[in-house]
Motif scaffolding. Structure first.
Motif, PDB file in Angstrom:
ATOM      1  N   VAL A 100      -3.084   9.266  -6.168  1.00 54.18           N
ATOM      2  CA  VAL A 100      -3.615  10.152  -5.103  1.00 54.18           C
ATOM      3  C   VAL A 100      -3.480   9.894  -3.606  1.00 54.18           C
ATOM      4  CG1 VAL A 100      -5.649  11.587  -4.965  1.00 54.18           C
ATOM      5  CG2 VAL A 100      -5.086  11.039  -7.144  1.00 54.18           C
ATOM      6  N   PHE A 101      -3.773   8.641  -3.513  1.00 56.11           N
ATOM      7  CA  PHE A 101      -3.909   8.004  -2.122  1.00 56.11           C
ATOM      8  C   PHE A 101      -2.450   7.367  -1.574  1.00 56.11           C
ATOM      9  CE2 PHE A 101      -7.868   7.582  -4.211  1.00 56.11           C
ATOM     10  CZ  PHE A 101      -8.664   8.471  -3.485  1.00 56.11           C
ATOM     11  N   ARG A 102      -1.510   7.647  -2.077  1.00 57.20           N
ATOM     12  CA  ARG A 102      -0.208   7.043  -2.102  1.00 57.20           C
ATOM     13  C   ARG A 102       0.303   7.209  -0.567  1.00 57.20           C
ATOM     14  NH1 ARG A 102       4.501  10.042  -2.612  1.00 57.20           N
ATOM     15  NH2 ARG A 102       4.127  12.264  -2.953  1.00 57.20           N
ATOM     16  N   ARG A 103      -0.207   8.365   0.277  1.00 57.44           N
ATOM     17  CA  ARG A 103       0.332   8.695   1.456  1.00 57.44           C
ATOM     18  C   ARG A 103      -0.482   7.994   2.539  1.00 57.44           C
ATOM     19  NH1 ARG A 103       3.530  13.248   1.798  1.00 57.44           N
ATOM     20  NH2 ARG A 103       3.470  14.603  -0.266  1.00 57.44           N
ATOM     21  N   ARG A 104      -1.916   7.703   2.113  1.00 59.52           N
ATOM     22  CA  ARG A 104      -2.704   7.000   3.191  1.00 59.52           C
ATOM     23  C   ARG A 104      -2.533   5.363   3.285  1.00 59.52           C
ATOM     24  NH1 ARG A 104      -8.364   9.914   2.032  1.00 59.52           N
ATOM     25  NH2 ARG A 104      -7.900  12.269   2.474  1.00 59.52           N
ATOM     26  N   ALA A 105      -2.308   4.924   2.019  1.00 57.51           N
ATOM     27  CA  ALA A 105      -2.003   3.606   2.022  1.00 57.51           C
ATOM     28  C   ALA A 105      -1.067   3.227   0.795  1.00 57.51           C
ATOM     29  CB  ALA A 105      -3.416   2.781   1.450  1.00 57.51           C
ATOM     30  N   PRO A 106       0.209   3.456   1.350  1.00 59.91           N
ATOM     31  CA  PRO A 106       1.406   3.469   0.312  1.00 59.91           C
ATOM     32  C   PRO A 106       1.611   1.778  -0.031  1.00 59.91           C
ATOM     33  CG  PRO A 106       2.312   3.581   2.500  1.00 59.91           C
ATOM     34  CD  PRO A 106       0.781   3.810   2.783  1.00 59.91           C
ATOM     35  N   ARG A 107       1.418   0.889   0.835  1.00 55.63           N
ATOM     36  CA  ARG A 107       1.547  -0.540   0.342  1.00 55.63           C
ATOM     37  C   ARG A 107       0.450  -1.022  -0.654  1.00 55.63           C
ATOM     38  NH1 ARG A 107       4.259  -3.819   5.354  1.00 55.63           N
ATOM     39  NH2 ARG A 107       5.812  -2.361   5.909  1.00 55.63           N
ATOM     40  N   THR A 108      -0.691  -0.676  -0.365  1.00 50.68           N
ATOM     41  CA  THR A 108      -1.671  -0.975  -0.985  1.00 50.68           C
ATOM     42  C   THR A 108      -1.637  -0.293  -2.582  1.00 50.68           C
ATOM     43  OG1 THR A 108      -3.095  -1.177   1.009  1.00 50.68           O
ATOM     44  CG2 THR A 108      -4.419  -0.891  -1.350  1.00 50.68           C
ATOM     45  N   VAL A 109      -1.377   0.978  -2.436  1.00 50.45           N
ATOM     46  CA  VAL A 109      -1.183   1.480  -3.874  1.00 50.45           C
ATOM     47  C   VAL A 109      -0.040   0.945  -4.655  1.00 50.45           C
ATOM     48  CG1 VAL A 109      -0.393   3.674  -5.267  1.00 50.45           C
ATOM     49  CG2 VAL A 109      -2.180   3.883  -2.688  1.00 50.45           C
ATOM     50  N   LEU A 110       1.007   0.524  -3.850  1.00 54.00           N
ATOM     51  CA  LEU A 110       2.120  -0.009  -4.710  1.00 54.00           C
ATOM     52  C   LEU A 110       1.843  -1.351  -5.366  1.00 54.00           C
ATOM     53  CD1 LEU A 110       5.108  -0.528  -5.299  1.00 54.00           C
ATOM     54  CD2 LEU A 110       5.491  -1.484  -3.142  1.00 54.00           C
ATOM     55  N   ALA A 111       0.967  -2.188  -4.371  1.00 55.74           N
ATOM     56  CA  ALA A 111       0.291  -3.383  -5.008  1.00 55.74           C
ATOM     57  C   ALA A 111      -0.670  -3.344  -5.995  1.00 55.74           C
ATOM     58  CB  ALA A 111      -0.546  -4.120  -3.827  1.00 55.74           C
ATOM     59  N   LEU A 112      -1.393  -2.321  -5.889  1.00 56.96           N
ATOM     60  CA  LEU A 112      -2.392  -1.984  -7.172  1.00 56.96           C
ATOM     61  C   LEU A 112      -1.597  -1.474  -8.352  1.00 56.96           C
ATOM     62  CD1 LEU A 112      -5.272  -1.593  -8.141  1.00 56.96           C
ATOM     63  CD2 LEU A 112      -5.320   0.739  -6.901  1.00 56.96           C
TER      64      LEU A 112
END
Length: 425
Positions: A67-79
């Motif tokens: 849901v938050f992939r646009r706001r923090a794409p790298r953080t979402v990828l790491a998670l």
């Protein structure tokens, strides 16, 4: 607008809602995929055995992160990558949590540069594939492990392709906007140049004829009582000069007519062919003018011919206004190679203005306070054609105006563009 297009616009206007819908769809696909089990042969088999609670929790957490992939794409990828590693090590091999990592990798690739995409993509592919092969419950050569490699590569490639397409579209849009601005600026520049040219023509016409009218009116007022015949002759010159001024003003202002306006008869633009007539008007006003020409009937472009005429006209007008009584002027037109040289000299002192003339200093004696537009207009005309203009006092007394104009203006560049002979500048 169709229903699909309206829905698409609404989703674009609310990106968080779009990401939530995408996360729900991904969660549904992951849950549905958990019911598929690989067979020893080709294809998969579907059963009703649900995934383990830990796998369902990992799927839910991965979907929420998207849901938050646009706001923090790298953080979402790491998670999502971490959740995929945990799923490969401890979870059910049927739980495809890696799907969320593929979506997150696509988002990173579509929002960053190619170098970052290459680094992050290779790292994600290597880590997830290595964990699936070495720590997963399936053999290292299982097709599911190779699928992890393939799907992560597809996600990175698709994201980079979308980013490249956006960049191309943005570049095309910027070029179109820049071209539109350039066309508007060019149109404004041409309008300003045309206004300046017309303003110069109006100044030359008005200054010349009004100076003659002023001089002749002063003469008529001076001799009205004692010599009425000479006053009558002076008034006739006033009438002729005013008529010529009106004719030239009509011809100049006629250039401003729109294409739909009714046509009005106009005279051709003046040139050096009318030099003797121009000198005659000054002689009738009391200024002796001598004309010498050695240009061998050179055929000049219209722009050069008009500029030469206006330069002589303005120079003689200045002589009549500022040189003082008893001054004489000499005009010479000489062809020198690829140029034509216009010279106007006088022997005035600028001390005694003629009857009826405006008081003022001769340009060759004391500079006029505030400056006039005559010399500036001449300099702009000559400069626009690629020529040179030299003005200044003569040794002893008098003033000299010397202009060099190119006979062929084809190679003359104005503001970075080439002008053809006779083209208005």
């Amino acid at each position: 607008m169709t229903t699909f297009e309206r829905a698409r616009c609404e989703l674009k206007a609310h990106p968080l809602a779009l990401d939530a819908a995408l996360a729900a769809a991904v969660l549904l696909c992951m849950v549905a995929g958990s019911f598929a089990a690989p067979q020893d042969g080709d294809g998969v088999t579907w059963n009703t055995r649900a995934a383990a609670p830990l796998s369902l929790l990992l799927m839910l957490l991965a979907a929420v992160a998207l849901v938050f992939r646009r706001r923090a794409p790298r953080t979402v990828l790491a998670l999502t990558g971490t959740l995929s590693v945990v799923e490969c090590v401890t979870g059910d091999p049927r739980a495809p949590v890696t799907m969320s990592a593929v979506i997150a990798l696509y988002t990173v690739a579509s929002t960053t540069d190619r170098t970052t995409t290459l680094r992050v993509g290779l790292l994600t592919m290597t880590v997830l594939t290595a964990v699936a092969m070495l720590a997963g419950p399936l053999p290292w050569y299982a097709q599911e492990n190779l699928g992890v490699l393939a799907w992560t590569g597809i996600g990175a490639t698709a994201g980079d392709a979308v980013r490249s397409r956006r960049a191309v579209v943005q570049a095309i849009r910027e070029r179109a906007e820049r071209a539109e601005r350039t066309r508007e600026e060019e149109a404004r520049r041409r309008v300003a140049e045309e206004r300046l040219r017309i303003a110069r023509d109006l100044h030359d016409v008005v200054a010349h004829h009004i100076a003659l009218v002023n001089v002749q009116a002063g003469v008529a007022a001076h001799v009205m009582d004692k010599r009425p015949d000479q006053a009558k002759e002076a008034l006739a010159h006033v009438r002729e000069a005013s008529r010529s001024a009106l004719d030239e003003l009509r011809a100049t202002v006629g250039l401003l007519r729109q294409s739909g306006d009714p046509a009005a008869p106009t005279e051709p633009a003046p040139g050096l062919g009318l030099l003797e007539d121009l000198a005659g008007t000054f002689r009738s006003a009391g200024l002796p003018v001598r004309v010498a020409r050695t240009d061998q009937d050179t055929r000049l472009p219209a722009a050069v011919d008009l500029a030469a005429y206006r330069i002589v006209q303005e120079a003689l007008t200045n002589v009549r206004k500022h040189a003082g009584a008893g001054a004489r002027a000499e005009v010479s037109v000489v062809r020198a190679g690829r140029n034509i040289e216009i010279t106007v000299v006088d022997d005035g002192s600028g001390e005694t203005p003629a009857p009826g003339a405006h008081p003022g200093h001769h340009p060759g004696s004391v500079p006029e306070k505030g400056g006039g537009h005559g010399l500036l207009g001449m300099r702009e005309r000559v400069g626009s054609l690629g020529g040179t203009l030299t003005t200044g006092p003569r040794y002893g007394s008098g003033f000299r105006v010397h202009a060099i104009l190119p006979v062929d203006t084809t190679d003359t560049r104005v503001d970075g563009r080439t002008t053809a002979p006779g083209e208005p500048v």
